[in-house]
Design a protein around this motif. Structure first.
Motif, PDB file in Angstrom:
ATOM      1  N   PRO A  10       0.948  -1.321   0.507  1.00 50.06           N
ATOM      2  CA  PRO A  10      -0.377  -0.152  -0.050  1.00 50.06           C
ATOM      3  C   PRO A  10       0.800   1.104   0.276  1.00 50.06           C
ATOM      4  N   VAL A  11       0.776   2.257  -0.427  1.00 46.48           N
ATOM      5  CA  VAL A  11       1.727   3.621  -0.547  1.00 46.48           C
ATOM      6  C   VAL A  11       1.009   4.435   0.355  1.00 46.48           C
ATOM      7  N   GLY A  12       0.536   4.154   1.273  1.00 49.93           N
ATOM      8  CA  GLY A  12       0.107   4.245   2.341  1.00 49.93           C
ATOM      9  C   GLY A  12       1.658   4.304   3.418  1.00 49.93           C
ATOM     10  N   ILE A  13       1.776   2.888   3.461  1.00 50.11           N
ATOM     11  CA  ILE A  13       2.769   2.590   4.606  1.00 50.11           C
ATOM     12  C   ILE A  13       4.150   3.359   4.222  1.00 50.11           C
ATOM     13  N   SER A  14       3.912   3.421   2.833  1.00 46.18           N
ATOM     14  CA  SER A  14       5.721   4.042   2.845  1.00 46.18           C
ATOM     15  C   SER A  14       5.451   5.353   2.762  1.00 46.18           C
ATOM     16  N   SER A  15       4.491   5.985   2.729  1.00 48.67           N
ATOM     17  CA  SER A  15       3.961   7.575   2.969  1.00 48.67           C
ATOM     18  C   SER A  15       4.536   7.606   4.750  1.00 48.67           C
ATOM     19  N   LEU A  16       3.941   7.121   5.683  1.00 50.89           N
ATOM     20  CA  LEU A  16       3.644   7.379   6.796  1.00 50.89           C
ATOM     21  C   LEU A  16       5.457   6.828   7.280  1.00 50.89           C
ATOM     22  N   LEU A  17       6.123   5.841   6.497  1.00 53.53           N
ATOM     23  CA  LEU A  17       6.872   5.539   6.822  1.00 53.53           C
ATOM     24  C   LEU A  17       8.044   7.164   6.688  1.00 53.53           C
ATOM     25  N   ILE A  18       8.466   7.806   5.435  1.00 52.23           N
ATOM     26  CA  ILE A  18       9.146   8.698   4.922  1.00 52.23           C
ATOM     27  C   ILE A  18       8.238   9.221   6.025  1.00 52.23           C
ATOM     28  N   THR A  19       7.563  10.081   6.078  1.00 49.64           N
ATOM     29  CA  THR A  19       6.989  10.949   7.646  1.00 49.64           C
ATOM     30  C   THR A  19       7.561  10.848   9.002  1.00 49.64           C
ATOM     31  N   PHE A  20       7.606   9.734   8.719  1.00 48.93           N
ATOM     32  CA  PHE A  20       8.239   9.408   9.983  1.00 48.93           C
ATOM     33  C   PHE A  20      10.024   9.328  10.280  1.00 48.93           C
ATOM     34  N   LEU A  21      10.331   8.922   9.224  1.00 53.90           N
ATOM     35  CA  LEU A  21      11.753   9.768   8.700  1.00 53.90           C
ATOM     36  C   LEU A  21      12.223  11.400   8.620  1.00 53.90           C
ATOM     37  N   ILE A  22      11.259  11.557   7.987  1.00 52.33           N
ATOM     38  CA  ILE A  22      11.140  12.886   8.453  1.00 52.33           C
ATOM     39  C   ILE A  22      11.140  14.015   9.681  1.00 52.33           C
ATOM     40  N   LEU A  23      10.085  13.129  10.220  1.00 50.05           N
ATOM     41  CA  LEU A  23      10.202  13.252  11.993  1.00 50.05           C
ATOM     42  C   LEU A  23      11.186  13.574  12.486  1.00 50.05           C
ATOM     43  N   CYS A  24      11.702  12.269  12.089  1.00 53.09           N
ATOM     44  CA  CYS A  24      13.170  12.176  13.260  1.00 53.09           C
ATOM     45  C   CYS A  24      14.502  12.671  12.479  1.00 53.09           C
ATOM     46  N   LEU A  25      14.401  12.959  11.442  1.00 52.31           N
ATOM     47  CA  LEU A  25      16.078  13.989  10.795  1.00 52.31           C
ATOM     48  C   LEU A  25      16.142  15.033  11.369  1.00 52.31           C
ATOM     49  N   ALA A  26      14.303  15.753  11.252  1.00 51.73           N
ATOM     50  CA  ALA A  26      14.069  17.404  11.781  1.00 51.73           C
ATOM     51  C   ALA A  26      14.257  16.826  13.938  1.00 51.73           C
ATOM     52  N   VAL A  27      13.934  16.282  14.047  1.00 50.07           N
ATOM     53  CA  VAL A  27      13.950  16.489  15.436  1.00 50.07           C
ATOM     54  C   VAL A  27      15.891  16.397  15.584  1.00 50.07           C
ATOM     55  N   PHE A  28      16.281  15.579  15.236  1.00 51.48           N
ATOM     56  CA  PHE A  28      17.536  15.079  15.688  1.00 51.48           C
ATOM     57  C   PHE A  28      18.700  16.520  15.331  1.00 51.48           C
ATOM     58  N   SER A  29      17.667  17.344  13.980  1.00 57.74           N
ATOM     59  CA  SER A  29      19.016  18.726  14.021  1.00 57.74           C
ATOM     60  C   SER A  29      18.545  19.602  14.838  1.00 57.74           C
ATOM     61  N   VAL A  30      17.359  19.607  15.243  1.00 55.60           N
ATOM     62  CA  VAL A  30      16.867  20.577  16.797  1.00 55.60           C
ATOM     63  C   VAL A  30      17.728  20.068  17.438  1.00 55.60           C
ATOM     64  N   LEU A  31      18.434  18.703  17.885  1.00 57.83           N
ATOM     65  CA  LEU A  31      18.782  18.617  18.814  1.00 57.83           C
ATOM     66  C   LEU A  31      20.267  18.645  18.597  1.00 57.83           C
ATOM     67  N   SER A  32      20.377  18.624  18.021  1.00 58.86           N
ATOM     68  CA  SER A  32      22.109  19.214  17.349  1.00 58.86           C
ATOM     69  C   SER A  32      22.327  20.343  17.255  1.00 58.86           C
ATOM     70  N   LEU A  33      21.369  20.879  16.527  1.00 55.74           N
ATOM     71  CA  LEU A  33      21.285  22.663  16.879  1.00 55.74           C
ATOM     72  C   LEU A  33      21.696  23.328  18.131  1.00 55.74           C
ATOM     73  N   SER A  34      20.839  22.620  18.729  1.00 56.29           N
ATOM     74  CA  SER A  34      20.815  23.383  20.446  1.00 56.29           C
ATOM     75  C   SER A  34      21.671  22.719  21.452  1.00 56.29           C
ATOM     76  N   SER A  35      22.211  21.889  21.100  1.00 57.28           N
ATOM     77  CA  SER A  35      24.035  21.084  21.318  1.00 57.28           C
ATOM     78  C   SER A  35      24.531  22.542  21.038  1.00 57.28           C
ATOM     79  N   ALA A  36      24.534  22.466  19.605  1.00 60.49           N
ATOM     80  CA  ALA A  36      25.991  23.084  19.425  1.00 60.49           C
ATOM     81  C   ALA A  36      25.850  24.863  19.419  1.00 60.49           C
ATOM     82  N   VAL A  37      24.687  25.140  19.947  1.00 59.00           N
ATOM     83  CA  VAL A  37      24.869  26.441  20.721  1.00 59.00           C
ATOM     84  C   VAL A  37      24.983  26.651  22.671  1.00 59.00           C
ATOM     85  N   ALA A  38      24.568  25.575  23.360  1.00 61.47           N
ATOM     86  CA  ALA A  38      25.260  25.960  24.341  1.00 61.47           C
ATOM     87  C   ALA A  38      26.641  25.482  23.952  1.00 61.47           C
TER      88      ALA A  38
END
Length: 168
Positions: A10-38
């Protein structure tokens, strides 16, 4: 009727997986940025403190050089211990903040150099007499940063408290 043997993904599962991966990357990038600022803030504080310390240390070294000249001139003029210490005391009066004291056969010189608003660099010298050929005119007894401000830890606890108006 013929059935297709094509696997059904189903196309829905791949879309959910890509959305989850993008969300994980966004969270990790925000954490990396806050760590770099500190880390950058900590590095800046460390650099500022290092600059303050070495500025104070250079000022204390300038005072030490002036004291060394006074000791050398006094040693060349003096014939005995009392005259030597008297010449030193009279000459050190021209240096602001420098204190001189005599205890028995040794004299001491003290001064503080301001590092920042909560620290001073405290320097203490011991001046022996008699002076032997080839020996130093003084010994550094203390070259230490001392805190002058009282440290008060944060004792507050950020706990939710219900207002009396909200109800009991």
């Amino acid at each position: 009727m013929k059935k297709n043997n094509i696997p059904f993904i189903p196309v829905g599962i791949s879309s959910l997986l890509i959305t989850f991966l993008i969300l994980c990357l966004a969270v990790f990038s925000v954490l990396s940025l806050s760590s770099a600022v500190a880390e950058q803030k900590l590095s800046q504080k460390t650099a500022d403190h290092t600059l303050e310390y070495y500025t104070a240390s250079n000022t204390a070294n300038d005072t030490l050089a002036a004291i060394d000249e006074i000791l050398a001139a006094s040693a060349a003029k003096a014939q005995d211990r009392d005259t030597y210490f008297h010449l030193i005391e009279a000459s050190l009066a021209s240096l602001p903040g420098v204190q001189f004291s005599v205890n028995g056969k040794k004299a001491s010189v003290f001064w503080n150099t301001i590092v920042n608003d909560s620290q001073v660099l405290s320097v203490s010298l011991s001046i022996p007499y008699p002076i032997n050929e080839g020996e130093a005119l003084y010994k550094i007894r203390q070259w230490q940063v001392i805190n002058t401000a009282d440290w008060t830890p944060d004792q507050s606890q950020h706990v939710y408290r219900r207002n009396e108006k909200e109800g009991k």
